[in-house]
Design a protein around this motif. Sequence first.
Motif, PDB file in Angstrom:
ATOM      1  N   LEU A   1      73.309  90.476  36.272  1.00 37.27           N
ATOM      2  CA  LEU A   1      74.688  89.799  36.916  1.00 37.27           C
ATOM      3  C   LEU A   1      76.157  90.122  37.015  1.00 37.27           C
ATOM      4  O   LEU A   1      76.193  90.896  36.220  1.00 37.27           O
ATOM      5  CB  LEU A   1      75.100  88.341  36.362  1.00 37.27           C
TER       6      LEU A   1
ATOM      7  N   PRO B   1      69.078  89.008  33.148  1.00 39.16           N
ATOM      8  CA  PRO B   1      70.762  88.378  33.430  1.00 39.16           C
ATOM      9  C   PRO B   1      71.560  90.147  33.395  1.00 39.16           C
ATOM     10  O   PRO B   1      73.145  89.901  33.737  1.00 39.16           O
ATOM     11  CB  PRO B   1      70.701  87.845  31.951  1.00 39.16           C
TER      12      PRO B   1
ATOM     13  N   ARG C   1      77.009  83.854  30.227  1.00 39.21           N
ATOM     14  CA  ARG C   1      75.758  84.036  29.690  1.00 39.21           C
ATOM     15  C   ARG C   1      75.485  84.001  28.536  1.00 39.21           C
ATOM     16  O   ARG C   1      74.726  83.396  27.813  1.00 39.21           O
ATOM     17  CB  ARG C   1      75.011  85.160  30.425  1.00 39.21           C
TER      18      ARG C   1
ATOM     19  N   VAL D   1      73.352  81.932  36.114  1.00 42.30           N
ATOM     20  CA  VAL D   1      72.836  82.713  37.224  1.00 42.30           C
ATOM     21  C   VAL D   1      72.938  80.764  38.260  1.00 42.30           C
ATOM     22  O   VAL D   1      73.045  81.954  39.344  1.00 42.30           O
ATOM     23  CB  VAL D   1      70.523  82.309  36.839  1.00 42.30           C
TER      24      VAL D   1
ATOM     25  N   GLN E   1      78.952  87.339  32.049  1.00 44.61           N
ATOM     26  CA  GLN E   1      78.188  87.405  31.331  1.00 44.61           C
ATOM     27  C   GLN E   1      79.199  87.021  30.173  1.00 44.61           C
ATOM     28  O   GLN E   1      78.186  86.529  29.226  1.00 44.61           O
ATOM     29  CB  GLN E   1      78.693  88.717  30.697  1.00 44.61           C
TER      30      GLN E   1
ATOM     31  N   TYR F   1      67.299  87.098  38.799  1.00 42.17           N
ATOM     32  CA  TYR F   1      68.276  86.775  37.936  1.00 42.17           C
ATOM     33  C   TYR F   1      68.382  86.568  36.012  1.00 42.17           C
ATOM     34  O   TYR F   1      68.622  87.497  35.020  1.00 42.17           O
ATOM     35  CB  TYR F   1      69.585  86.341  38.438  1.00 42.17           C
ATOM     36  N   CYS F   2      67.266  85.440  36.109  1.00 39.12           N
ATOM     37  CA  CYS F   2      67.186  85.560  34.721  1.00 39.12           C
ATOM     38  C   CYS F   2      66.133  86.153  33.957  1.00 39.12           C
ATOM     39  O   CYS F   2      66.386  86.386  32.501  1.00 39.12           O
ATOM     40  CB  CYS F   2      66.613  83.633  35.151  1.00 39.12           C
TER      41      CYS F   2
ATOM     42  N   VAL G   1      71.498  81.722  29.511  1.00 37.68           N
ATOM     43  CA  VAL G   1      71.655  82.707  31.324  1.00 37.68           C
ATOM     44  C   VAL G   1      71.518  81.974  32.158  1.00 37.68           C
ATOM     45  O   VAL G   1      71.556  82.285  33.705  1.00 37.68           O
ATOM     46  CB  VAL G   1      70.169  83.382  30.476  1.00 37.68           C
TER      47      VAL G   1
END
Length: 334
Positions: free
Chosen positions: A289, A286, A297, A306, A294, A282-283, A302
């Motif tokens: 996600l 992203p 993020r 996550v 978001q 996910y990093c 980020v």
Amino acid sequence: MTERERREAQEMRFLSPYACLSADSRGRARPVEPCPVRTCFQRDIDRIVHSKAFRRLMHKTQVFLHPEGDHYRTRMTHTIEVVRIARTLARGLQLNEDLTEAAAYGHDLGHTPFGHAGERVLNEIMPGGFEHNVQSLRVVDRLENDGDGLNLTYEVRRGILCHTGPDRAETLEGQILRLADKIAYINADIDDAMRGGIIYPMDIPLEISNVLGFTYSERIDTLTTDIIRESADIGALRQSDACREAMDNLREFMFEHVYRNPVAKGEESKAQGMLMRLFEYYCHDPDMLPPEFQDIRERESVERAVCDYIAGMTDNYAVEKYSAAFIPMSWGVK
């Protein structure tokens, strides 16, 4: 006079002078109109119990990963057991049961999938580290209610944050939670370990059983009544030297024979590997996600988004997302 005001008046008459009265709460970050029926702490109980994070606890590991059987604890059943022990202590000391109950319901909302194995891996890979009590506070302050948080009272928030770690809650009700949590998990983990054949009743050292008792219920009764007896009318929580030493020795016994037991913990490395790969996945991307993460993020980082997403997952959901990300799906031609 409203029902809430009658309840607040009863607290003033009947609770200990060391109790935290609902009417004396330091309040919420965002003021709200008082409920005509519930005190502020009763309101917090309802906010926590009706939250999504609380419901997810039923599918999160307590100690044993995916045990075969219906009677092993989950993070949800552990929380309920903590609530009951904490309320018994609060009642015995004439403290505010509602405040104690609210903090107890919220204390593990930030726990990861796969129990402390998940917490350890997030602590290793998350910049700044990860602690489940800090994450529990973040859940009620930031993540729940579509990002608005639950807007809980100061005293409940402090009880949640301080149930472990070096900080101490200002209220005795919050301090009770730390003891209730330890009493609950040590004795429940013994019960589950015996159910799984990891340890047997005679494995517990006799010098511990002679002090605390030989059964699950005897140990809990001894520890709770000891705290009530030792703490009555002194404005502080105390254990007798004998019970404190026996409880510490029992915890050490559990670490040696259960918490580090390769039979009980053999699958943890797999769970940790899954979470580590999900974090990296996910990093790296992203955009995968969910929409509600978001904003985190963009506003924070980020990694923070996550971490929040993974920490909130249930065990099965983490496996599902891992499978979707890394295991090829079956296909066919119609």
